[in-house]
Design a protein around this motif. Structure first.
Motif, mmCIF file in Angstrom:
data_model
loop_
_atom_site.group_PDB
_atom_site.id
_atom_site.type_symbol
_atom_site.label_atom_id
_atom_site.label_comp_id
_atom_site.label_asym_id
_atom_site.label_seq_id
_atom_site.Cartn_x
_atom_site.Cartn_y
_atom_site.Cartn_z
ATOM 1 N N HIS A 204 -26.923 -22.326 -54.917
ATOM 2 C CA HIS A 204 -25.654 -21.401 -54.963
ATOM 3 C C HIS A 204 -24.449 -22.122 -55.826
ATOM 4 O O HIS A 204 -23.975 -21.371 -56.696
ATOM 5 N N SER A 205 -24.239 -23.256 -55.644
ATOM 6 C CA SER A 205 -23.225 -23.792 -56.337
ATOM 7 C C SER A 205 -23.545 -23.764 -57.936
ATOM 8 O O SER A 205 -22.521 -23.427 -58.773
ATOM 9 N N CYS A 208 -23.413 -20.104 -59.238
ATOM 10 C CA CYS A 208 -22.030 -19.469 -59.696
ATOM 11 C C CYS A 208 -21.554 -20.166 -60.657
ATOM 12 O O CYS A 208 -20.659 -19.453 -61.494
ATOM 13 N N GLU A 212 -20.261 -18.091 -63.914
ATOM 14 C CA GLU A 212 -18.914 -17.572 -64.380
ATOM 15 C C GLU A 212 -18.750 -18.360 -65.862
ATOM 16 O O GLU A 212 -17.803 -17.958 -66.474
ATOM 17 N N ARG A 269 -20.146 -14.149 -52.698
ATOM 18 C CA ARG A 269 -19.280 -14.844 -53.709
ATOM 19 C C ARG A 269 -20.023 -14.454 -55.194
ATOM 20 O O ARG A 269 -19.051 -14.345 -56.042
ATOM 21 N N MET A 270 -21.398 -14.374 -55.283
ATOM 22 C CA MET A 270 -21.865 -13.973 -56.615
ATOM 23 C C MET A 270 -21.446 -12.708 -57.088
ATOM 24 O O MET A 270 -21.187 -12.476 -58.095
ATOM 25 N N LEU A 273 -18.135 -12.619 -58.801
ATOM 26 C CA LEU A 273 -18.119 -13.212 -60.156
ATOM 27 C C LEU A 273 -18.643 -12.444 -61.229
ATOM 28 O O LEU A 273 -18.745 -12.744 -62.098
#
Length: 824
Positions: A204-205, A208, A212, A269-270, A273
């Protein structure tokens, strides 16, 4: 306006039956929002449901025999050991390779398999990126080939999360008892949960960051965590089953729900972005995961045995520009359809050699599909590894063995050779299953015959018997069955151990024998077998469905209804069970109930053509002629040659001169089609055909004039023109004359099983004592002639009858005959 983008998110093993209750409870708001602004449905998996194979099919539009990824492992280049399957074994272009050739920029994160990372225009992070290989206090190096381009390696290292970095507070939503129970923290199940959290967080990190900070047109992110969480803890998912210890349930019952909520937060969260107005989002899973009463108690002790926990439908959600935005449900989607659909959405041609279809139901506006023969033939930089790196690992292993045989290198250790050979056979077994799933029986048969003879592995033999069954080679199926029974005697003690543990006894061989008996039109014998299996395996959907079909054949509609309902209580999604339940209502005149079930079947699987046909039949009887016409027309779009649907449409369009032009179209088809059908009765040894013809005649079904045509049938090789004089009569043709039947007719075959037939011999071994060797050899020779002719006929309808069954079960057999001949 910025360029439109595509984001694909893969959640391995995500299951609708877990997701929908969580949405209703407000626990997955991001997923719910994505659904509401797009389309959604079930995504049918392939068999076997193994993730590397499936995610490669998703990314390519091809099955395993074409794309080359057959399982979890492959030999190392030196042929001496095994390693996780690699991207260099993929034989075709993935969608990011096609986009690479078309000038698109792609990011691919952790796709399985993607190691070593491919040199695409963009960023690729391999499926080994997130796996911690050292303790936290030691340097956690990144394997070579994990990140492309290589200069990003140092940057991407910073986004990795080590399992030891997961805090207690982060783990508590998954395992609340960790707070008080110190010993639970060292439980291997807890360790697995922590590791999966770290792996998912790492992916995930990294994703993201790339969403971005990098330029991209297409991005694909794969998470394996739901599958891994589920294999650890789905057995503890509420409600608790009696065999699950109470303390284990208390400790791990929250893991699965927490995993889905965790993924929903990552999704939120995705989504924050991306530019939603210009980004199409596709969220999919390769298969589901049994989460209710279908959770297996028995996990086979074999490679990939845990895959038995997988369910046949994954999730499909698509939203964004050009996609219907009303939360509509779509049906009939398969993992093979993803790449063709995405190419079409991006205004690129679809390869004619791809095995999936475009999901037109997703789009606001239908546009014509552009086609190309094959993307494999298109030159240009695709971002795949150089050809010298791409190889068939099993072929490389064989080449190494040739060097050993020639004496150029030392022989490998016997244990290593056996391990590699065993793994090779297992991969071939997976390929064979995938071929069977595609209906490529002959190709699968060649593989299964060889690997079963080499190894005598039970599951290879079971699958081989199923292939013979599917090809209607029942003699061979029974021979394999007898062989399996002998082999199975060696493991009876192991089966007893399952009983003592309160676990399901698989009873595979009994089930196989029941299916063979059912296929050979011995439903009365099959029924006793299947009922015994159902008693031991009450939650087996297929057993209930087959029992229901037997009762339907025997016109015992109330009993059929009960079994179809039982099947639907086990799994309410398959169209086949809803269709069968609808038939049980239709045959009793309960038209509204029948119509409702047929509509549900169509909603489950729009391409299930029989549901459309019987819906039309029910609507006619209800007096809803216009709706019936629509149902029959849809049926014909799916199966253009359905004679019965043409008959109905000719009748309905003719009534009250509703549409004579269309009536004549169907009449022309019927004239062209019906004049070419001949119904053949044959028998391995001529014994009971006269009695059977009399039985058929008493049903009002015309039979040929034996005095006039009997000798001609025996001498068909001299003259077959007399067949033109007949039309819908049942004609007896001796087995030795079948191969001389002319090709310009369509045939239906009634295969009469004689008292000395092999099927009867296997059912009653006492017959062996009274059969002469010569008579037995003659019978088997004639059987082979019949089987050879059946194999030579494309899609030949075959009905297996026996004189004994006609005497003992006349009503049942009459119904089956009528149905086979199209009179019901």
């Amino acid at each position: 306006m910025s360029k439109k983008k595509v984001l694909v998110i893969g959640w391995d093993a995500a299951e609708w039956k877990v997701i929908m209750p969580l949405i209703q409870q407000g626990k997955m708001p991001a997923f719910a929002r994505l659904m509401s602004r797009g389309v959604h449905g079930k995504l049918q998996t392939l068999d076997p449901p193994l993730s590397p194979m499936l995610w490669t099919s998703i990314a390519t539009g091809f099955r395993a025999d074409k794309h080359g990824i057959g399982g979890f492992i492959e030999p190392t280049p030196d042929g001496e050991n095994l390693r996780p399957v690699t991207s260099t074994s993929r034989k075709v272009k993935a969608i990011w390779n096609i986009l690479n050739q078309e000038g698109y920029k792609s990011n691919v994160v952790a796709w399985w398999p993607s190691n070593p990372a491919e040199p695409i225009n963009g960023v690729m992070i391999s499926n080994l990126y997130q796996i911690a290989t050292k303790p936290l206090e030691e340097e956690w190096e990144m394997p070579n080939g994990t990140v492309h381009p290589k200069e990003l390696e140092e940057t991407m290292k910073d986004f990795r999360i080590h399992p030891h970095q997961i805090t207690l507070n982060q783990a508590l939503p998954f395992i609340p008892n960790l707070k008080e129970n110190i010993a639970l923290r060292s439980d291997k199940r807890t360790t697995s949960v922590i590791k999966n959290m770290a792996n998912a967080g790492t992916i995930h990190s990294a994703s993201c960051h790339l969403l971005e900070k990098s330029e991209w047109d297409f991005m694909a992110v794969y998470h394996d965590a739901i599958d891994h969480f589920s294999h650890v803890a789905m057995r503890y998912f509420p409600p608790r089953r009696p065999e699950i210890p109470e303390q284990d349930f208390e400790d791990f019952q929250h893991v699965v729900e927490a995993a889905y909520i965790f993924h929903d937060r990552m999704l939120a969260r995705m989504m924050s972005l991306i530019d939603e107005e210009n980004t199409t989002v596709l969220l999919i899973s390769d298969h589901g995961f049994h989460c209710d009463h279908q959770r297996p108690l028995y996990i086979p002790k074999e490679p990939s045995g845990p895959a038995v926990e997988h369910s046949p439908y994954g999730v499909f959600v698509m939203a964004g520009p050009g996609i219907k935005n009303n939360g509509a449900h779509i049906s009939g989607a398969s993992v093979l359809d993803i790449t063709p659909t995405l190419l079409h959405h991006m205004d690129l041609p679809v390869g004619k050699d791809m095995e999936g279809k475009v999901l037109h139901a997703c789009f606001e506006q239908v546009k014509e599909v552009q086609w190309i023969d094959s993307w494999e033939n298109i030159p240009g930089e695709s971002g795949m590894h150089d050809a010298i790196l791409r190889e068939d690992p099993w072929a490389a292993q064989e080449a190494l063995q040739q060097l050993v045989d020639l004496g150029y290198i030392d022989a490998l250790d016997d244990d290593k050779i056996q391990q590699v050979e065993k793994s090779k056979r297992e991969n071939e077994y997976y390929i064979a299953r995938n071929l069977l799933n595609a209906g490529k029986y002959q190709e699968a048969l060649v593989i299964l015959e060889r690997i079963y003879q080499e190894s005598k592995v039970q599951r290879y033999g079971q699958r081989l018997a199923f292939v013979y069954l599917s090809k209607r080679q029942y003699r061979k199926a029974m021979e394999i069955l007898e062989d399996l029974k002998e082999e199975n005697k060696k493991s009876e003690k192991q089966e007893d151990a399952y009983d003592k543990l309160g676990m399901e006894e698989p009873m595979f061989l009994e089930y196989l024998e029941g299916l063979i008996l059912l296929a050979m039109n011995k439903p009365h014998l099959a029924l006793s077998k299947l009922l015994k299996i159902q008693e031991r395996n009450p939650y087996n959907y297929q057993v209930a469905l087959n029992i229901a079909q037997i009762f339907l054949q025997r016109k015992k509609y109330e009993l059929a209804e009960a079994q179809f309902i039982r099947a639907l209580n086990i799994d309410d999604s398959p169209a086949r069970a809803h269709h069968g339940l609808g038939l049980s209502f239709l045959r009793r005149g309960e038209l509204n109930a029948a119509i409702e079930e047929f509509l549900i079947a169509i909603e489950c699987d729009f391409f299930f053509h029989r549901a459309h046909y019987h819906l039309g039949e029910a609507l006619v009887r209800e007096g809803l002629t216009d709706d019936a016409i629509k149902a029959f027309e849809v049926n014909l779009r799916l199966v253009p040659g359905n004679v019965k649907a043409h008959k109905w449409l000719h009748k309905l369009y003719s009534e009250e001169n509703r549409n004579l032009e269309k009536a004549n179209i169907h009449l022309d088809f019927l004239r062209e089609s019906l004049k070419g059908e001949r119904i053949i009765l044959t028998e391995a040894i001529e014994q009971n055909q006269g009695k059977v013809l009399d039985f058929i005649q008493r049903l009002g079904i015309p039979t040929y004039d034996a005095e006039k045509y009997g000798e001609r049938a025996k001498n068909l090789h001299l003259n077959a023109q007399w067949l033109d004089e007949l039309s819908n009569e049942v004609i007896f043709i001796p087995s030795h004359s079948l191969s001389f039947l002319p090709d310009h007719f369509h045939y239906k075959l009634i295969y009469l099983q004689t008292d000395v037939d092999l099927s009867a011999r296997l059912l009653d071994q006492r017959l062996n004592a009274v059969l002469s060797t010569k008579k037995m050899e003659t019978m088997e020779l004639e059987q082979r002639k019949i089987e050879a002719w059946i194999d030579s006929q494309a899609k030949l309808p075959v009905l297996y009858l026996s004189h004994e069954s006609l005497i003992e079960y006349p009503e049942e057999q009459s119904f089956i005959l009528d149905n086979f001949l199209g009179n019901n």
